[in-house]
Write a protein that holds these residues in place. Structure first.
Motif, PDB file in Angstrom:
ATOM      1  N   ILE A   1       0.345  -8.287  -2.287  1.00 14.43           N
ATOM      2  CA  ILE A   1       1.418  -7.476  -1.703  1.00 14.43           C
ATOM      3  C   ILE A   1       2.766  -8.166  -1.873  1.00 14.43           C
ATOM      4  CG2 ILE A   1       2.306  -6.517   0.462  1.00 14.43           C
ATOM      5  CD1 ILE A   1      -0.559  -6.063   1.351  1.00 14.43           C
ATOM      6  N   LEU A   2       2.795  -9.474  -1.676  1.00 18.22           N
ATOM      7  CA  LEU A   2       4.044 -10.212  -1.872  1.00 18.22           C
ATOM      8  C   LEU A   2       4.499 -10.155  -3.324  1.00 18.22           C
ATOM      9  CD1 LEU A   2       3.452 -13.399   0.339  1.00 18.22           C
ATOM     10  CD2 LEU A   2       4.631 -11.284   0.930  1.00 18.22           C
ATOM     11  N   ASN A   3       3.552 -10.186  -4.262  1.00 22.61           N
ATOM     12  CA  ASN A   3       3.895 -10.062  -5.684  1.00 22.61           C
ATOM     13  C   ASN A   3       4.504  -8.698  -5.972  1.00 22.61           C
ATOM     14  OD1 ASN A   3       2.854 -12.616  -6.102  1.00 22.61           O
ATOM     15  ND2 ASN A   3       0.882 -11.903  -6.888  1.00 22.61           N
ATOM     16  N   TYR A   4       3.947  -7.669  -5.343  1.00 24.62           N
ATOM     17  CA  TYR A   4       4.485  -6.310  -5.497  1.00 24.62           C
ATOM     18  C   TYR A   4       5.935  -6.258  -5.019  1.00 24.62           C
ATOM     19  CZ  TYR A   4       5.265  -1.410  -4.139  1.00 24.62           C
ATOM     20  OH  TYR A   4       5.803  -0.157  -3.943  1.00 24.62           O
ATOM     21  N   ARG A   5       6.197  -6.889  -3.872  1.00 26.47           N
ATOM     22  CA  ARG A   5       7.551  -6.889  -3.328  1.00 26.47           C
ATOM     23  C   ARG A   5       8.503  -7.701  -4.202  1.00 26.47           C
ATOM     24  NH1 ARG A   5       6.529  -8.493   2.800  1.00 26.47           N
ATOM     25  NH2 ARG A   5       7.943 -10.118   2.096  1.00 26.47           N
ATOM     26  N   SER A   6       8.031  -8.828  -4.749  1.00 26.77           N
ATOM     27  CA  SER A   6       8.887  -9.699  -5.555  1.00 26.77           C
ATOM     28  C   SER A   6       9.335  -9.022  -6.849  1.00 26.77           C
ATOM     29  CB  SER A   6       8.161 -11.008  -5.871  1.00 26.77           C
ATOM     30  OG  SER A   6       7.058 -10.785  -6.744  1.00 26.77           O
ATOM     31  N   LYS A   7       8.558  -8.025  -7.277  1.00 25.22           N
ATOM     32  CA  LYS A   7       8.908  -7.285  -8.497  1.00 25.22           C
ATOM     33  C   LYS A   7       9.739  -6.041  -8.198  1.00 25.22           C
ATOM     34  CE  LYS A   7       4.752  -8.849 -10.922  1.00 25.22           C
ATOM     35  NZ  LYS A   7       3.445  -8.464 -11.510  1.00 25.22           N
ATOM     36  N   GLY A   8      10.231  -5.944  -6.963  1.00 24.69           N
ATOM     37  CA  GLY A   8      11.101  -4.821  -6.605  1.00 24.69           C
ATOM     38  C   GLY A   8      10.407  -3.713  -5.843  1.00 24.69           C
TER      39      GLY A   8
ATOM     40  N   LYS B   1       7.702   4.368   3.385  1.00 28.14           N
ATOM     41  CA  LYS B   1       7.036   5.033   4.503  1.00 28.14           C
ATOM     42  C   LYS B   1       5.666   4.388   4.681  1.00 28.14           C
ATOM     43  CE  LYS B   1       5.359   8.860   1.581  1.00 28.14           C
ATOM     44  NZ  LYS B   1       5.958   8.392   0.324  1.00 28.14           N
ATOM     45  N   LYS B   2       5.056   4.644   5.818  1.00 28.65           N
ATOM     46  CA  LYS B   2       3.784   4.005   6.142  1.00 28.65           C
ATOM     47  C   LYS B   2       2.735   4.251   5.063  1.00 28.65           C
ATOM     48  CE  LYS B   2       4.271   4.238  11.180  1.00 28.65           C
ATOM     49  NZ  LYS B   2       3.634   4.678  12.441  1.00 28.65           N
ATOM     50  N   ALA B   3       2.666   5.494   4.580  1.00 28.95           N
ATOM     51  CA  ALA B   3       1.629   5.875   3.626  1.00 28.95           C
ATOM     52  C   ALA B   3       1.706   5.095   2.320  1.00 28.95           C
ATOM     53  CB  ALA B   3       1.699   7.371   3.345  1.00 28.95           C
ATOM     54  N   ASP B   4       2.865   4.474   2.038  1.00 27.65           N
ATOM     55  CA  ASP B   4       2.990   3.689   0.800  1.00 27.65           C
ATOM     56  C   ASP B   4       2.020   2.512   0.779  1.00 27.65           C
ATOM     57  OD1 ASP B   4       4.908   5.343  -0.188  1.00 27.65           O
ATOM     58  OD2 ASP B   4       6.609   4.049   0.303  1.00 27.65           O
ATOM     59  N   LEU B   5       1.617   2.053   1.946  1.00 22.44           N
ATOM     60  CA  LEU B   5       0.660   0.944   2.007  1.00 22.44           C
ATOM     61  C   LEU B   5      -0.688   1.338   1.409  1.00 22.44           C
ATOM     62  CD1 LEU B   5       1.254  -0.719   5.493  1.00 22.44           C
ATOM     63  CD2 LEU B   5       1.447  -1.820   3.258  1.00 22.44           C
ATOM     64  N   LYS B   6      -0.993   2.638   1.426  1.00 23.36           N
ATOM     65  CA  LYS B   6      -2.262   3.100   0.868  1.00 23.36           C
ATOM     66  C   LYS B   6      -2.352   2.824  -0.630  1.00 23.36           C
ATOM     67  CE  LYS B   6      -3.063   6.982   4.049  1.00 23.36           C
ATOM     68  NZ  LYS B   6      -3.224   8.450   4.134  1.00 23.36           N
ATOM     69  N   LYS B   7      -1.198   2.705  -1.277  1.00 24.19           N
ATOM     70  CA  LYS B   7      -1.172   2.490  -2.721  1.00 24.19           C
ATOM     71  C   LYS B   7      -1.604   1.072  -3.105  1.00 24.19           C
ATOM     72  CE  LYS B   7       2.735   5.703  -3.149  1.00 24.19           C
ATOM     73  NZ  LYS B   7       4.162   5.822  -3.538  1.00 24.19           N
ATOM     74  N   MET B   8      -1.624   0.180  -2.144  1.00 28.48           N
ATOM     75  CA  MET B   8      -2.005  -1.201  -2.431  1.00 28.48           C
ATOM     76  C   MET B   8      -3.527  -1.284  -2.533  1.00 28.48           C
ATOM     77  SD  MET B   8       0.957  -2.377  -2.659  1.00 28.48           S
ATOM     78  CE  MET B   8       0.419  -4.023  -3.086  1.00 28.48           C
ATOM     79  N   TYR B   9      -4.009  -1.610  -3.730  1.00 29.46           N
ATOM     80  CA  TYR B   9      -5.458  -1.624  -3.963  1.00 29.46           C
ATOM     81  C   TYR B   9      -6.156  -2.703  -3.139  1.00 29.46           C
ATOM     82  CZ  TYR B   9      -4.777  -5.757  -6.917  1.00 29.46           C
ATOM     83  OH  TYR B   9      -4.458  -7.007  -7.367  1.00 29.46           O
ATOM     84  N   THR B  10      -5.398  -3.699  -2.691  1.00 29.17           N
ATOM     85  CA  THR B  10      -6.002  -4.780  -1.901  1.00 29.17           C
ATOM     86  C   THR B  10      -6.262  -4.360  -0.454  1.00 29.17           C
ATOM     87  OG1 THR B  10      -3.828  -5.663  -1.331  1.00 29.17           O
ATOM     88  CG2 THR B  10      -4.899  -6.563  -3.285  1.00 29.17           C
ATOM     89  N   LEU B  11      -5.684  -3.244  -0.046  1.00 26.35           N
ATOM     90  CA  LEU B  11      -5.812  -2.798   1.340  1.00 26.35           C
ATOM     91  C   LEU B  11      -6.838  -1.675   1.410  1.00 26.35           C
ATOM     92  CD1 LEU B  11      -4.201  -3.772   3.858  1.00 26.35           C
ATOM     93  CD2 LEU B  11      -2.892  -1.670   3.694  1.00 26.35           C
ATOM     94  N   SER B  12      -7.935  -1.915   2.090  1.00 22.95           N
ATOM     95  CA  SER B  12      -8.990  -0.900   2.194  1.00 22.95           C
ATOM     96  C   SER B  12      -8.542   0.237   3.103  1.00 22.95           C
ATOM     97  CB  SER B  12     -10.274  -1.523   2.756  1.00 22.95           C
ATOM     98  OG  SER B  12     -10.097  -1.877   4.116  1.00 22.95           O
ATOM     99  N   PRO B  13      -9.080   1.439   2.896  1.00 21.08           N
ATOM    100  CA  PRO B  13      -8.742   2.579   3.771  1.00 21.08           C
ATOM    101  C   PRO B  13      -9.027   2.268   5.237  1.00 21.08           C
ATOM    102  CG  PRO B  13      -9.918   3.338   1.814  1.00 21.08           C
ATOM    103  CD  PRO B  13      -9.996   1.841   1.810  1.00 21.08           C
TER     104      PRO B  13
END
Length: 285
Positions: free
Chosen positions: A93-100, A105-117
């Motif tokens: 997640i930090l790598n995702y943020r470091s790349k911009g 919105k809250k639902a954007d967290l669902k896009k992170m494959y490291t975060l389970s439903p």
């Protein structure tokens, strides 16, 4: 001679006895009972045919997660791990943020494959995203709320920098509401989202709907309080926290040292998660 006969008899008698008297073996029932007893006392892993393997972590407790209000655009590796993520998941997640990458919105967290439903479902109520405008509609997508047309002669007013005269230019506000907005803005330390206008006395849902598209918010103008140096006076008349609660925060700091992040405020028993969540955009550490 007599001595030799006695010695011979001592050695030969047991052999002659075993030859003449047969040894009585255990019955089938006795053998079965012994077998059952042995099986009942085997370790569970051996009963299942698995070899018991010693592990340094055997018997150790799972790492417990701590739930607290958080902004996914701000928190660090340690905070993500406190929320229940592994170091590898948090680093992704930090790598995702470091790349911009930005969570709008809250639902954007669902896009992170490291975060389970399942984990997202647990964390979702605690997500607080400040200073982000709503994500624009994707190509071909129609969002009803974004189709409102604002007449060209209507000014867009920035809430945190406007004075009463500028706020009076907002259609539906007027002098009375303009003064109330400024007074509340000073108490709270600025608006981090326009929905806070509904906290101003007299601005109900209908009035808010009338004026919301004529205002914007610059969160960079918030007056923030350093929780590790704050005194009672810094929170004077603050609408989100009472005098007694501020005193508890300060006393806890004196006894246990500085707070390192927003999660540490959960240790102050008198503070509820709701209070901490509302204060979060206004605090620094």
């Amino acid at each position: 001679m007599v001595l030799l006969v006695l010695l011979a008899g001592t050695f030969l008698f047991p052999m002659i006895y075993r030859a003449l008297v047969p040894v009585e073996l255990p019955s089938a029932e006795e053998q079965l009972a012994v077998l059952k007893f042995a099986m009942a006392n085997q370790p569970k892993e051996e009963k299942d045919g698995k070899k018991r393997i010693f592990s340094p972590s055997a018997g150790s407790e799972k790492r417990k997660s701590v739930l607290f209000y958080f902004d996914p655009n701000v928190i660090d590796l340690n905070d993500w791990q406190k929320l229940g993520l592994s170091e590898k998941q948090a680093q992704a997640i930090l790598n995702y943020r470091s790349k911009g990458g930005v969570f709008r919105k809250k639902a954007d967290l669902k896009k992170m494959y490291t975060l389970s439903p399942q984990l997202y479902k647990v964390l979702e109520p605690y997500v607080v995203i400040s200073g982000i405008d709503p994500e624009p509609a994707q190509k071909g997508e129609v969002k009803f709320k974004e189709q409102i047309v604002i007449p060209k002669d209507i000014k867009i007013i920035e809430l945190n920098g406007a004075d009463t005269l500028q706020l009076d230019e907002i259609r539906g506000v007027g002098r009375v509401f303009a003064r109330r907005i400024v007074a509340y803005r000073e108490r709270v330390g600025g608006f981090h989202k326009k929905e806070q206008l509904k906290e101003v006395f007299g601005i109900d849902s209908l009035k808010y709907e009338e004026i919301k598209n004529q205002v914007i918010v610059d969160p960079g103008k918030l007056k923030k309080i350093n929780i590790n140096t704050a005194a009672l006076a810094d929170f004077k008349n603050h609408p989100y926290i009472r005098h007694k609660q501020v005193n508890a925060v300060i006393e806890y700091r004196k006894q246990h040292g500085n707070y390192s992040n927003i999660a540490d405020l959960n240790k102050v028993a008198i503070l509820t998660p709701e209070i901490i969540g509302r204060l979060a955009p206004y605090l620094t550490f």
